[in-house]
Design an enzyme around this catalytic site. Structure first.
Site, mmCIF file in Angstrom:
data_model
loop_
_atom_site.group_PDB
_atom_site.id
_atom_site.type_symbol
_atom_site.label_atom_id
_atom_site.label_comp_id
_atom_site.label_asym_id
_atom_site.label_seq_id
_atom_site.Cartn_x
_atom_site.Cartn_y
_atom_site.Cartn_z
ATOM 1 N N CYS A 1 21.324 -43.911 3.076
ATOM 2 C CA CYS A 1 21.082 -45.021 2.161
ATOM 3 C C CYS A 1 22.204 -45.104 1.124
ATOM 4 O O CYS A 1 22.665 -44.094 0.616
ATOM 5 C CB CYS A 1 19.739 -44.859 1.460
ATOM 6 N N CYS B 1 22.835 -47.479 7.242
ATOM 7 C CA CYS B 1 23.244 -48.516 6.276
ATOM 8 C C CYS B 1 24.651 -48.286 5.709
ATOM 9 O O CYS B 1 25.443 -49.225 5.598
ATOM 10 C CB CYS B 1 22.222 -48.601 5.149
ATOM 11 N N HIS C 1 10.613 -44.790 3.570
ATOM 12 C CA HIS C 1 10.847 -43.829 2.506
ATOM 13 C C HIS C 1 10.690 -42.406 3.047
ATOM 14 O O HIS C 1 10.076 -42.200 4.101
ATOM 15 C CB HIS C 1 9.891 -44.089 1.342
ATOM 16 N N GLU D 1 8.827 -39.976 2.139
ATOM 17 C CA GLU D 1 7.424 -39.571 2.296
ATOM 18 C C GLU D 1 6.824 -40.195 3.560
ATOM 19 O O GLU D 1 6.086 -39.539 4.296
ATOM 20 C CB GLU D 1 6.593 -40.010 1.089
ATOM 21 N N CYS E 1 6.577 -44.107 -4.679
ATOM 22 C CA CYS E 1 6.311 -45.497 -5.057
ATOM 23 C C CYS E 1 4.845 -45.800 -4.720
ATOM 24 O O CYS E 1 4.167 -44.995 -4.082
ATOM 25 C CB CYS E 1 7.262 -46.443 -4.320
ATOM 26 N N CYS F 1 4.006 -45.657 -0.913
ATOM 27 C CA CYS F 1 3.911 -44.286 -0.410
ATOM 28 C C CYS F 1 2.671 -43.600 -0.976
ATOM 29 O O CYS F 1 2.028 -42.813 -0.281
ATOM 30 C CB CYS F 1 5.161 -43.488 -0.759
HETATM 31 ZN ZN LIG Z 1 7.968 -44.901 -1.291
HETATM 32 ZN ZN LIG Z 2 19.603 -49.587 3.860
#
Ligand SMILES: [Zn+2]
Ligand SMILES: [Zn+2]
Length: 159
Positions: free
Chosen positions: A33, A63, A85, A87, A113, A116
């Protein structure tokens, strides 16, 4: 002198929390990421049952390699629209492989978040240990994922 030796001896043996959080930090560095790199370790009875880091599903996109300049497409919250994510990846891998997640402990380098947090609660994870605050990272007034988990009985501890 003797006392220093004693102190040294004690600090030589790391606790499981330290071992798993260090692993989560190492895993985060594997993420492709372009913005956030997050790692997670899922344990049950002090044994590892799964690991994960944030990124699109395996075999789809990297990415940072595909969009090195502009980065990948963002969702409405400014996160990678293609990525799972850390998690989510850890939980999904455990589910796919038939590991019993219920009653587990999740170590993550960033507090979960809200999406998650919902998944963590629903999968029966009982304890979450996080290193950095998602709210601080995003500039949000509160850690809604942490608030949600605590409200519904999941123990959440800052590392
Ligand atoms: Zn998350
Ligand atoms: Zn990405």
């Amino acid at each position: 002198m003797l006392q220093r030796e004693d102190t040294k001896l004690v600090s030589v043996k790391p606790g499981f929390n330290e071992i798993y959080m260090n692993l989560a930090v190492d895993l985060a560095a594997r993420s492709h990421c372009v913005r956030a790199q997050v790692g997670a370790v899922l344990t049950k009875d002090t044994r590892i049952i799964s690991i994960g880091y944030n990124g699109p599903p395996a075999g789809t996109h990297n990415c940072d390699e595909e969009w090195p300049d502009a980065g990948c497409a963002r969702d409405s919250r400014g996160s990678c629209s293609l990525a799972l994510h850390a998690e989510e990846n850890a939980i999904l891998y455990a589910a796919r492989n038939g590991s019993k997640i219920e009653g587990g402990t999740l170590f993550t380098t960033l507090s979960p978040c809200i999406a998650c947090a919902r998944l963590i609660l629903s999968s029966g994870i009982k304890v979450v240990v996080y290193k950095d605050s998602y709210a601080e990272y995003k500039g949000l007034p509160s850690d809604e994922g942490v608030d949600f988990l605590k409200r519904f009985g999941v123990e959440v501890n800052k590392y």
